[in-house]
Scaffold this motif. Structure first.
Motif, PDB file in Angstrom:
ATOM      1  N   MET A 257       0.761  -1.236   0.030  1.00 54.90           N
ATOM      2  CA  MET A 257      -0.018  -0.007   0.019  1.00 54.90           C
ATOM      3  C   MET A 257       0.842   1.343   0.014  1.00 54.90           C
ATOM      4  O   MET A 257       1.764   1.281   0.830  1.00 54.90           O
TER       5      MET A 257
ATOM      6  N   GLY B  54      -0.275   4.723   0.522  1.00 55.27           N
ATOM      7  CA  GLY B  54      -1.357   5.640   0.935  1.00 55.27           C
ATOM      8  C   GLY B  54      -2.698   4.928   0.737  1.00 55.27           C
ATOM      9  O   GLY B  54      -2.683   3.831   1.064  1.00 55.27           O
ATOM     10  N   GLN B  55      -3.543   5.222  -0.161  1.00 54.69           N
ATOM     11  CA  GLN B  55      -4.775   4.572  -0.526  1.00 54.69           C
ATOM     12  C   GLN B  55      -4.421   3.675  -1.825  1.00 54.69           C
ATOM     13  O   GLN B  55      -5.548   2.901  -2.379  1.00 54.69           O
ATOM     14  N   MET B  56      -3.272   3.709  -2.468  1.00 51.66           N
ATOM     15  CA  MET B  56      -3.079   3.107  -3.728  1.00 51.66           C
ATOM     16  C   MET B  56      -2.547   1.637  -3.347  1.00 51.66           C
ATOM     17  O   MET B  56      -1.669   1.335  -2.708  1.00 51.66           O
ATOM     18  N   GLU B  57      -3.226   0.575  -3.878  1.00 51.16           N
ATOM     19  CA  GLU B  57      -2.794  -0.632  -3.781  1.00 51.16           C
ATOM     20  C   GLU B  57      -1.639  -0.990  -5.090  1.00 51.16           C
ATOM     21  O   GLU B  57      -2.264  -1.039  -6.178  1.00 51.16           O
TER      22      GLU B  57
END
Length: 418
Positions: free
Chosen positions: A248, A250-253
């Motif tokens: 991860m 931040g909010q990004m996978e």
């Protein structure tokens, strides 16, 4: 040991005293009327003297390799002696090195014959250059007096090589001394403070020599990394093998990440490793990209000898580690090397069962650079290594030939056993 080998041994034995003699002379400490040359070499012929034919053969070999024939090296001083029974005959009076040039040329040639990187051609060797180099190193204070002979013997050819730049050794020492006094400066080579007088290319071309004066240890990662300089970034590439534990940002996978090795060493601080319990180190890119899903596991790409950079990451000691390399002599060597740092490291699909399953895929690979058996292998790994070592034409199974299905079964067996 032949008589010629004995001369080599004795010549090398005298080298520390020779360096002290040179050092004392350069620093003004030489005792008056002290002379090092001619330097006699006392070879014992007592046993050979009993067998005239054997002694004649030895003397013939010594003569062919002497300065009398080659123009440099040791000299055979021969004396004409009158005897009643055999008339006038030639007798070997003594073996000696007449000059410093002869002595150094002989050592260089001997090193080359023993597999050193030095060239056997000492025709461009300059005693004056050797003395200037030794003086520059003494003046720099980079080496202790007891360290100088060992270092000088390893760098014989470089010490007397002709350099158009008359300040070559002063500049080598200047760079080495600055690096020794300014560790972890985080500068690029072209940013060093003396770069206006010493071109960056000079440092690039002489990294090994500069490094040897800073430390007696071999380069571990790279010249830049070992001396706290910035350079072409060494990176680590890794991916999660589990959808439940993604990487991860931040909010990004993310599917995978490539980060500088310095950041990889601090990876636990990022929180990315939360939920990770196992780590696989894989040698080839395609196997890395297609490595099967595995719960709570991370996969690191470490191609060939680049795997050595992982030794910088102490946090890897906290996880179960699995090394999956080719079944080859060099990959087993890397496994052994890494296990010297990580006692928790196990091999994966590097055994006789895998080799037997893919015997048709065996091919000729590179032979090991080290002739001895790697020291940190377990019994099964050792058996696989010996099998490959004895199979000169079929000594490598590339992991690219191992099917995904086979790897999946090996993973199932691994964690079933655990």
């Amino acid at each position: 040991m032949t008589a010629l080998d004995e001369i080599k041994r004795l010549a090398q034995k005298e080298f520390p005293l020779f360096i002290k003699y040179i050092s004392d002379g350069l620093t003004g400490a030489l005792v008056q009327n002290t002379h090092f040359f001619p330097m006699p070499v006392r070879v014992n012929f007592a046993k050979e003297a009993e067998n005239p034919e054997e002694k004649a053969q030895i003397l013939s070999e010594l003569y062919e390799n002497s300065k009398n024939v080659s123009g440099s090296g040791y000299t055979l001083e021969i004396e004409l002696v009158s005897t009643r029974s055999k008339g006038n005959r030639k007798v070997l009076k003594r073996i000696c090195f007449l000059t410093e040039d002869d002595y150094l040329a002989f050592l260089i040639k001997s090193n080359a014959e023993e597999g050193s990187t030095a060239s056997s051609d000492a025709s461009e060797y300059e005693t004056e250059g050797f003395n200037e180099a030794i003086f520059a190193i003494i003046e720099s204070g980079l080496l202790l007096p007891e360290e100088l002979p060992t270092w000088a013997f390893k760098h014989l050819e470089e010490l007397g090589r002709y350099h158009e730049d008359e300040h070559f050794w002063q500049n080598i020492c200047k760079v080495a001394r600055w690096l020794k006094n300014n560790k972890n400066c985080n500068l690029y080579i072209r940013e060093l403070p003396f770069i206006n007088s010493i071109p960056p290319k000079f440092i690039e071309d002489n990294k090994n020599l500069i490094h040897s004066l800073v430390t007696q240890k071999a380069i571990k990662i790279s010249f830049e990394a070992d001396h706290g300089l910035l350079g072409k970034q060494t990176t680590a590439r890794f991916r999660s093998l589990c959808k439940e534990v993604p990487l991860m940002l931040g909010q990004m996978e993310l599917k995978e990440l490539t980060v500088p090795i310095e950041d990889f060493c601090n990876l636990p601080k990022s929180g990315i490793l939360q939920g990770i319990e196992n780590i696989f180190i894989v040698e080839t890119e395609m196997v890395y990209l297609t490595f099967p899903e595995c719960k709570k596991s991370l996969c690191i790409l470490a191609q060939g000898y680049n795997a050595n950079i992982l030794k910088l990451c102490d946090w890897l000691k906290e996880f179960p580690l699995y090394y999956f390399g080719n079944c080859s002599e060099n990959s087993f060597g890397m496994l052994s090397s890494l296990r010297g740092y990580f006692e928790n490291l196990k091999s994966f699909c590097m055994d006789m069962a895998t080799i037997n399953a893919y015997k048709d895929c065996l091919q000729k690979g590179d032979n090991s650079f080290v002739q001895t058996i790697p020291p940190n292998l377990d019994y099964q790994e050792n058996q696989a290594y010996l099998y490959l070592h004895d199979s000169a034409e079929k000594n490598c199974l590339s992991q690219d030939n191992i099917s995904i299905e086979y790897i999946q079964k090996a993973l199932a067996q691994l964690f079933h056993d655990c």
